[in-house]
Design an enzyme around this catalytic site. Structure first.
Site, short mmCIF file in Angstrom:
data_model
loop_
_atom_site.label_atom_id
_atom_site.label_comp_id
_atom_site.label_asym_id
_atom_site.label_seq_id
_atom_site.Cartn_x
_atom_site.Cartn_y
_atom_site.Cartn_z
N GLU A 337 0.71 -1.30 -0.08
CA GLU A 337 0.08 -0.11 0.12
C GLU A 337 0.85 1.17 0.15
OE1 GLU A 337 -4.12 -1.37 2.30
OE2 GLU A 337 -2.71 0.08 3.58
N CYS A 338 0.67 2.11 -0.96
CA CYS A 338 1.16 3.56 -0.94
C CYS A 338 2.84 3.30 -0.89
CB CYS A 338 0.72 4.33 0.17
SG CYS A 338 0.81 6.18 -0.36
N GLY A 339 3.45 3.55 0.24
CA GLY A 339 4.92 3.33 0.49
C GLY A 339 5.39 2.07 -0.16
N SER A 431 -0.79 -0.78 -4.53
CA SER A 431 -1.76 0.41 -5.07
C SER A 431 -1.46 1.52 -4.11
CB SER A 431 -3.11 0.23 -5.06
OG SER A 431 -3.74 0.18 -3.93
#
Length: 453
Positions: A337-339, A431
């Site tokens: 997720e993200c990072g 994502s």
């Protein structure tokens, strides 16, 4: 329910974090067992709450987990405590734009206070105000009568005379003052492009900042009065949330590595609790220090955080990057997720990363922030195709390309245009979208089960 109080404000920047964190630490210092909470999807404030209270800071977000889960999650997070302090988000009534409930905006501090039947302390930045404060307080007190404002903490008070006038204004509004914090008493807390620097990144400095908040609030706020306000909360009965009731247990104790350390701090406590309840052995790995994944790793979780602030050090750990890439290419379940997404890219601000995604990530000046009602575009180790999830986006980076021909998600932007994002490749789901596992526990069962196929 345990004694509880919500720390709110008319708007952001009023001093909620300093007051709430200082209260948690001061109450703990007086022998209370304090349960710390934060309204909304914030990951950073709970890190300071954890230091202050000595137990995990948790989030209460009706948007991400559903209104019905807020009380059970609160009971779970406050088990064994005698008092809970809940830090609000933004202004008291500010919630998801375009979505409203009786108390105010959906997911607002007022909404959560109403769900918990908790009294509210309003932290007011008093700079540039005197008697007009009475009008502000009257407005907040009468706007939603179901939300009980039980007291005021004056912040940024300039002098004894200023304090006297402000207290008279609070009296006119019928609200007691439980604290008065002077303007010169600022606490130095490190910050960067998305707000405060996570406590895990600043070790001793973060501990000193929390100690300073505690000392400031101990000297400026009537702690006994706050405790009395917390004990005045109405009685509410509900079931306690249990991770074991939310997931199906998988035999075999598969090892699931979860990235942690200073670069990957954006996670919810309920995530690892659900993984363990589903039968996994959770092993924390720090990509800044550990040179390989834990022995027997069957799956990997790469949460969000600030890898962009540690890109050079992450890149230098070539052996760990190689290990992660090999795990992804083996088809093992990997949730990023993200990072975590950035870490899997080919490069991050020019620094080589794991390279399993043929994409480049860079910092930008633009902040992407907000809730997203997303649909799973492709089936994955987390979600069947067509699953609907509400998540949260919070970053200043851009990855190019933003997706492959099998994006993880699609949603509509504020202008109604479809937006596709993320990568679903084999066992990988990567994502920008942050989700709360307590809001979709079936995804945890599905993820752990994928280690056995």
């Amino acid at each position: 329910m345990v004694a509880r109080v919500v720390v709110a404000a008319p708007g952001s920047g009023s001093g909620k974090t300093t007051v709430a964190t200082g209260l948690m630490a001061a109450l703990r210092g007086r022998g209370h067992v304090v349960a710390p909470f934060k309204v909304g999807p914030d990951y950073i404030d709970p890190g300071y709450h954890t230091l202050a209270a000595g137990r995990p800071g948790r989030n209460l977000d009706p948007v991400l987990v559903g209104t019905d889960r807020v009380r059970p999650l609160f009971r779970h997070g406050s088990a064994g405590a005698d008092i809970a302090v809940v830090e609000g988000v933004m202004g008291l009534f500010d919630g998801r734009v375009g979505h409203h409930v009786a108390e105010g905006g959906l997911g607002s501090t007022a909404h959560v206070a109403g769900l918990l039947a908790a009294p509210v302390l309003l932290v007011v930045d008093a700079r540039g105000q005197s008697t007009s404060l009475a009008a502000l307080l009257h407005g907040f007190r009468s706007f939603r009568p179901g939300v009980r404002i039980a007291g005021v903490v004056l912040n940024q008070v300039g002098s004894d005379r200023h304090d006297e006038v402000l207290r008279e204004a609070c009296g006119e509004a019928g609200l007691p003052v439980v604290g008065s914090v002077r303007r010169a008493a600022a606490v130095d807390v490190p910050s960067r492009h998305l707000g405060l620097v996570p406590a895990a990144e600043h070790g001793a400095r973060a501990v000193r900042a929390v100690a300073a908040m505690s000392a400031l609030i101990e000297s400026s706020v009537d702690i006994d009065a706050v405790a009395r306000v917390a004990r005045s909360a109405a009685t509410v009965d509900c079931a306690r949330w249990s991770p074991a009731d939310e997931v199906s247990r998988v035999p075999g104790r598969p090892v699931i590595a979860v990235a942690g350390g200073p670069a990957f701090t954006f996670g919810y406590a309920e995530h690892t609790e659900l993984l363990r309840a589903a039968g996994a052995e959770v092993a924390v790995v720090d990509p800044l220090r550990d040179e390989k994944l834990p022995d027997g790793t069957a799956a990997l979780v790469l949460p969000g955080g600030f890898p962009e602030a540690h890109a050079e050090a992450l890149s230098a750990n070539e052996s760990l990057r190689t290990d992660v890439a090999a795990l992804v290419r083996s088809g093992a379940p990997v949730h990023a997720e993200c990072g975590g997404l950035l870490f899997l890219a080919r490069t991050l601000d020019g620094h080589p990363m794991c390279g399993v995604l043929d994409a480049a990530a860079v910092m930008t000046p633009r902040l992407r922030l907000g809730y997203r009602d997303a649909v799973a575009t492709a089936g994955s180790v987390l979600y069947p195709e067509g699953s609907r999830v509400t998540g949260h986006e919070f970053h200043r980076t851009r990855i190019t390309p933003a997706h492959t021909d099998r994006p993880s998600w699609t949603w509509r932007d504020h202008d109604g245009q479809p937006h596709r994002e993320g990568f679903t490749l084999g066992g990988l789901h990567a994502s920008y979208l942050h989700t709360h596992p307590a809001g979709s526990p079936d995804a945890i069962t599905r993820f752990v089960q994928a280690t056995t196929t």
